[in-house]
Design an enzyme around this catalytic site. Structure first.
Site, PDB file in Angstrom:
ATOM      1  N   GLU A  51      64.037 -73.997 -95.411  1.00 46.18           N
ATOM      2  CA  GLU A  51      63.860 -74.549 -94.063  1.00 46.18           C
ATOM      3  C   GLU A  51      62.433 -75.071 -93.928  1.00 46.18           C
ATOM      4  OE1 GLU A  51      65.053 -72.118 -90.613  1.00 46.18           O
ATOM      5  OE2 GLU A  51      63.094 -72.551 -89.760  1.00 46.18           O
ATOM      6  N   ARG A  97      69.173 -76.455 -87.554  1.00 44.41           N
ATOM      7  CA  ARG A  97      67.800 -76.658 -88.073  1.00 44.41           C
ATOM      8  C   ARG A  97      67.572 -78.084 -88.574  1.00 44.41           C
ATOM      9  NH1 ARG A  97      67.651 -71.818 -86.695  1.00 44.41           N
ATOM     10  NH2 ARG A  97      68.063 -72.989 -84.832  1.00 44.41           N
ATOM     11  N   CYS A 122      60.913 -68.446 -90.607  1.00 45.47           N
ATOM     12  CA  CYS A 122      61.914 -68.275 -91.665  1.00 45.47           C
ATOM     13  C   CYS A 122      61.703 -69.324 -92.754  1.00 45.47           C
ATOM     14  CB  CYS A 122      63.329 -68.391 -91.085  1.00 45.47           C
ATOM     15  SG  CYS A 122      63.811 -66.914 -90.178  1.00 45.47           S
TER      16      CYS A 122
HETATM   17  N1  EPU Z   1      68.927 -58.889 -91.713  1.00 48.33           N
HETATM   18  C1  EPU Z   1      68.809 -57.929 -92.654  1.00 48.33           C
HETATM   19  N2  EPU Z   1      67.626 -57.828 -93.353  1.00 48.33           N
HETATM   20  C2  EPU Z   1      66.590 -58.657 -93.118  1.00 48.33           C
HETATM   21  C3  EPU Z   1      66.707 -59.656 -92.142  1.00 48.33           C
HETATM   22  C4  EPU Z   1      67.891 -59.765 -91.435  1.00 48.33           C
HETATM   23  O1  EPU Z   1      69.736 -57.164 -92.904  1.00 48.33           O
HETATM   24  O2  EPU Z   1      65.551 -58.501 -93.783  1.00 48.33           O
HETATM   25  C5  EPU Z   1      70.172 -59.007 -90.951  1.00 48.33           C
HETATM   26  C6  EPU Z   1      69.987 -58.619 -89.484  1.00 48.33           C
HETATM   27  O3  EPU Z   1      70.111 -57.241 -89.301  1.00 48.33           O
HETATM   28  C7  EPU Z   1      71.074 -59.414 -88.800  1.00 48.33           C
HETATM   29  C8  EPU Z   1      71.200 -60.664 -89.654  1.00 48.33           C
HETATM   30  O4  EPU Z   1      70.595 -60.356 -90.915  1.00 48.33           O
HETATM   31  O5  EPU Z   1      72.302 -58.718 -88.873  1.00 48.33           O
HETATM   32  C9  EPU Z   1      70.517 -61.880 -89.008  1.00 48.33           C
HETATM   33  O6  EPU Z   1      69.136 -61.590 -88.835  1.00 48.33           O
HETATM   34  P1  EPU Z   1      68.331 -62.050 -87.533  1.00 48.33           P
HETATM   35  O7  EPU Z   1      69.067 -61.652 -86.302  1.00 48.33           O
HETATM   36  O8  EPU Z   1      66.923 -61.616 -87.702  1.00 48.33           O
HETATM   37  O9  EPU Z   1      68.440 -63.619 -87.531  1.00 48.33           O
HETATM   38  P2  EPU Z   1      68.175 -64.683 -88.658  1.00 48.33           P
HETATM   39  O10 EPU Z   1      69.455 -65.407 -88.878  1.00 48.33           O
HETATM   40  O11 EPU Z   1      67.510 -64.086 -89.849  1.00 48.33           O
HETATM   41  C10 EPU Z   1      67.582 -66.652 -86.999  1.00 48.33           C
HETATM   42  C11 EPU Z   1      66.607 -67.794 -87.138  1.00 48.33           C
HETATM   43  C12 EPU Z   1      65.255 -67.353 -86.641  1.00 48.33           C
HETATM   44  C13 EPU Z   1      65.357 -66.881 -85.200  1.00 48.33           C
HETATM   45  C14 EPU Z   1      66.347 -65.700 -85.168  1.00 48.33           C
HETATM   46  C15 EPU Z   1      66.566 -65.122 -83.766  1.00 48.33           C
HETATM   47  C16 EPU Z   1      67.276 -69.022 -89.138  1.00 48.33           C
HETATM   48  C17 EPU Z   1      67.002 -69.289 -90.564  1.00 48.33           C
HETATM   49  N3  EPU Z   1      66.482 -68.139 -88.535  1.00 48.33           N
HETATM   50  O12 EPU Z   1      67.128 -65.648 -87.915  1.00 48.33           O
HETATM   51  O13 EPU Z   1      64.424 -68.504 -86.662  1.00 48.33           O
HETATM   52  O14 EPU Z   1      64.095 -66.464 -84.707  1.00 48.33           O
HETATM   53  O15 EPU Z   1      67.624 -66.166 -85.663  1.00 48.33           O
HETATM   54  O16 EPU Z   1      67.057 -66.079 -82.928  1.00 48.33           O
HETATM   55  O17 EPU Z   1      68.193 -69.620 -88.567  1.00 48.33           O
HETATM   56  C18 EPU Z   1      62.860 -69.754 -87.912  1.00 48.33           C
HETATM   57  O18 EPU Z   1      63.714 -70.656 -87.891  1.00 48.33           O
HETATM   58  O19 EPU Z   1      61.727 -69.918 -88.422  1.00 48.33           O
HETATM   59  C19 EPU Z   1      63.222 -68.477 -87.345  1.00 48.33           C
HETATM   60  C20 EPU Z   1      62.459 -67.416 -87.457  1.00 48.33           C
END
Ligand code: EPU
Length: 329
Positions: A315, A192, A240
């Site tokens: 972020e 990021r 995010c």
């Molecule tokens: N999770 C929870 N509860 C929640 C949210 C997530 O338990 O409320 C758990 C999920 O079940 C999963 C883990 O946390 O096991 C990761 O969650 P997710 O797969 O949704 O990915 P993320 O790390 O939260 C990242 C990027 C997103 C991108 C997604 C999918 C960051 C901060 N965020 O989200 O990017 O869309 O992967 O590729 O790196 C953004 O940058 O604005 C953004 C939305």
């Protein structure tokens, strides 16, 4: 501020910013500048600098929270700089500046699978264009909002890919007012973070790979389905809010998971709410102010810090009105 009547590009005064952000919050920009190409952007930037006016750059407004009220200074909006084209033999000398064939005249069998995009090109538009050409590399960014400039500056992306996976070079406006091209090998993007410092992204050359169109489209369909199941994609948000913490410090828990574990989902302040679906999203349920969102950001960070000692890092970027402190870094 002697001669602000003579901006070298289109200008709006006291322009609303909320309609230019995906969260739909924020006040007004004293001057909103709308350059239509990289040279105009440079001229506008230099003009503002020479007048001693603060300058902010607005891309697609997807990762940005402008404060309420009037923001003094100039906001340079790249929305009119939307061109996407393929390098051709006519513009070998300067990929960004020469005359280019329209996209639809492109030879589909061409060997050169690069796209040149100006900063204001929309990310969804770029992803679609690449898929239509049968060029792979951007499908992991399906569903990512915003503009090329913002995406490169912050290395937008997620589980299926990041912007810098396909960047061959970037054109930057440097703090000294000069435009320079920087090759990928001279850049150090990370999670990021495009690591471009005070340089402004004016455009980029993207290196893609030919691949069967149905394969690219199927990947995009799968990614979007997965995303829609876990993210509030139809709500107004800034994506995010937080970066994921170092997994070694958080026992592998993402920011969204930590926010869930420490009971912040559903927290509300005015028209803003922490999403019930994904903890790392704050959504505008209607009528939210920037102050509402900032208050929620503070509250979430404090709760997670109290719960496990981790200080979440934002972020999303904020533009504060004069004299107002930034919410949690
Ligand atoms: N999770 C929870 N509860 C929640 C949210 C997530 O338990 O409320 C758990 C999920 O079940 C999963 C883990 O946390 O096991 C990761 O969650 P997710 O797969 O949704 O990915 P993320 O790390 O939260 C990242 C990027 C997103 C991108 C997604 C999918 C960051 C901060 N965020 O989200 O990017 O869309 O992967 O590729 O790196 C953004 O940058 O604005 C953004 C939305």
């Amino acid at each position: 501020m002697s001669s602000c009547e003579s901006w070298p590009c289109a200008v709006l005064r006291e322009a609303d910013l909320s309609s230019r952000t995906t969260m739909r919050v924020g006040g007004r920009a004293q001057y909103l500048l709308e350059p239509s190409d990289p040279e105009e952007l440079r001229a506008a930037w230099k003009f503002a600098r020479d007048e001693g006016i603060d300058i902010r750059i607005l891309g697609g407004g997807a990762n940005l929270l402008p404060d309420d009220g009037l923001l003094p200074g100039a906001v340079i909006d790249t929305a009119r700089m939307r061109r996407v084209f393929r390098p051709s033999s006519a513009n070998k000398g300067d990929l960004f500046e020469a005359e280019h064939p329209r996209l639809e005249t492109f030879d589909q069998e061409a060997q050169d699978t690069r796209l040149v995009a100006w900063a204001g090109a929309s990310m969804p538009g770029l992803v679609r264009t690449a898929a239509e050409l049968g060029w792979s590399g951007l499908e992991g960014l399906v569903g990512v909002p915003g503009s090329l400039g913002g995406g490169v500056a912050m290395n937008a992306g997620g589980r299926w890919g990041e912007m810098w996976d396909v960047v061959e070079s970037v054109r930057l406006l440097q703090p000294d007012g000069e435009l320079v091209d920087r090759e990928r090998s001279a850049c150090t993007p990370s999670y990021r973070n495009g690591a471009l410092g005070d340089n402004i992204v004016v455009g980029a050359v993207l290196k893609l790979k030919a691949a069967p169109k149905p394969q690219i489209q199927e990947c995009m369909r799968q990614f979007l389905t997965e995303k829609r199941a876990v993210q509030p994609v139809t709500e107004a948000s800034s994506g995010c809010v937080w970066k994921n913490p170092d997994p070694e410090l958080s026992d592998g828990r993402s920011a969204g998971r930590l926010i869930q574990d420490y009971g912040c989902k559903g927290l509300r302040q005015g028209g803003a709410q922490v999403s019930e679906l994904h903890g790392n999203f704050i959504i505008n349920r209607g009528g939210a102010t920037a102050a509402d969102v900032f208050a929620l950001i503070e509250a979430v960070r404090a709760r997670v810090a109290d719960g496990c000692g981790i200080l979440l890092q934002r972020e999303v970027r904020v533009w504060m009105a004069p004299g107002r402190p930034e919410p949690a870094l």
